[in-house]
Design a protein around this motif. Sequence first.
Motif, PDB file in Angstrom:
ATOM      1  N   ASN A 256       0.843  -1.188   0.000  1.00 51.23           N
ATOM      2  CA  ASN A 256       0.000   0.000   0.000  1.00 51.23           C
ATOM      3  C   ASN A 256       0.878   1.238   0.000  1.00 51.23           C
ATOM      4  O   ASN A 256       2.019   1.207   0.480  1.00 51.23           O
ATOM      5  CB  ASN A 256      -0.906   0.034   1.237  1.00 51.23           C
ATOM      6  N   GLU A 260      -3.807   0.957   5.418  1.00 49.10           N
ATOM      7  CA  GLU A 260      -5.209   0.562   5.245  1.00 49.10           C
ATOM      8  C   GLU A 260      -6.007   0.809   6.522  1.00 49.10           C
ATOM      9  O   GLU A 260      -5.503   0.601   7.619  1.00 49.10           O
ATOM     10  CB  GLU A 260      -5.312  -0.926   4.897  1.00 49.10           C
ATOM     11  N   TRP A 339      -7.942   5.030   3.168  1.00 47.99           N
ATOM     12  CA  TRP A 339      -7.480   3.967   2.265  1.00 47.99           C
ATOM     13  C   TRP A 339      -8.138   2.664   2.698  1.00 47.99           C
ATOM     14  O   TRP A 339      -8.260   2.407   3.895  1.00 47.99           O
ATOM     15  CB  TRP A 339      -5.959   3.838   2.274  1.00 47.99           C
ATOM     16  N   PRO A 341      -8.950  -1.716   2.282  1.00 52.18           N
ATOM     17  CA  PRO A 341      -8.569  -3.041   1.762  1.00 52.18           C
ATOM     18  C   PRO A 341      -9.581  -3.409   0.666  1.00 52.18           C
ATOM     19  O   PRO A 341     -10.554  -4.127   0.915  1.00 52.18           O
ATOM     20  CB  PRO A 341      -8.683  -3.942   2.995  1.00 52.18           C
TER      21      PRO A 341
END
Length: 460
Positions: A256, A260, A339, A341
């Motif tokens: 990432n 997350e 952000w 998953p």
Amino acid sequence: MEEAMATPHALVIPIPGYSHIIPLMELSYMLAERGFKITFVNTELIHEQIMKALPDEYSNLKNPINLVSIPDGMGPGDDRNQIVRVLECMSSAMPSYLEELIEKMNKSSKDKITCIIADENMGWAVTVAKKMGIPQAAFSPTNACLRALVLRLPQLIEAGVLDANGKTLKQEMIQLSSTLPVIDTARLPWHCVDDPMLQQIMFQEALKNNQEVKDADWHLCNSFYEIEQSAYQLNPKLLPIGPLLAGSRQRQLVVNFWPEDSTCLNWLNQQPACSVIYVAFGSFAVLDQTQFHELALGLELTGHRFLWVVRPNLTDGQATTYPDGFQARVAARGSIISWAPQQKVLAHPSIACFLTHCGWNSTLEGLSMGVPFLCWPYIADQFLNQAYISDIWKVGLRLNSDDKGIISREEIKKKVEEVLGDEKIRERVLVLKEMAKKSVSEGGSSMKNLNDFVEAMKGK
């Protein structure tokens, strides 16, 4: 006694962009599961960003993928949002850094690189591999239709559609096959920048790249036969091995650019089935404040629950600001996070539709989870992906802008109601979900291609 065969060692190198790194990381895991050692090469800046976003427990995990970095050729203060400048610096500086890294690793007999898998947009990496006598694969993270178009640039020049620098001489709609999307020549990938000189540089890079990768040992892509069959007749060497998704497999390393927020999964658990609009624009798209406010008010106007990913740099201002009172008014039915998953979110039963920028990774993820789309393309191949979604597969709708270039709150409300009320869309996307699942299952077309590639690389 016969000497045991050395462990195959793949060096994987993506373009320094989230949408390019993700599928190659997933491919790396699949190769690791098949006995490969993996060295994954990012630029120094991207490597640092990924390492910062990793959870604390990562340092205690044994991971089959070794993350390393090399310089991208740019200075500390250079603007890496200038994609053309980045590509220029990379193609001039990174080949020597890559060669140096490989030579260093090859000094150890047990660590020798046995194959190189390079993002197709980094043709110079294929050239380095050939120079060093290492088997190589060029990997395309986009759909096969786009690759077929780029291969045909010389014919488009000859036909007078483009000039030698990629400028559109005839704005027209072209279609490579009756079962492929119509492509607007005014929205070709290098038109994503406004500066004509930068467009020319991008176009020339594409032509140069074509020559560098055309004789690669293998050509792989993150797609599957069933969704664009005729595109492979135009790409006879191209083997689809997708969709490359984490799916149900456990991954120790989740790449990432931002940490997350998994709390959204708990929030989704509390929502009814097929009730939530999931809104996410990937890692690159930028909205101005006016459009951002209109999107917020559009989500409010729908009256539906929503999960909205507002990453730190989604708006073009210094800081993201919401319409007055918006957050308080939607607090009971809206969740806003930085952000997500995404694959886990899209697989959640509470998700009703996916409002997306139509990046290819997001497109494949939505298809694979059986989620209808609302399309808001931003740049480059996203317009082609949107055409696939709304015109060819008919699993979503396009959001249209007004005469000022704004997608209005009323348009958002209207299209949300249309897509949620269209059972045919949901039926079609569930059919594609099963096709995607079958393609990557044992005996499926993509799985067979991947296994063929693995056996070839092990035998080198």
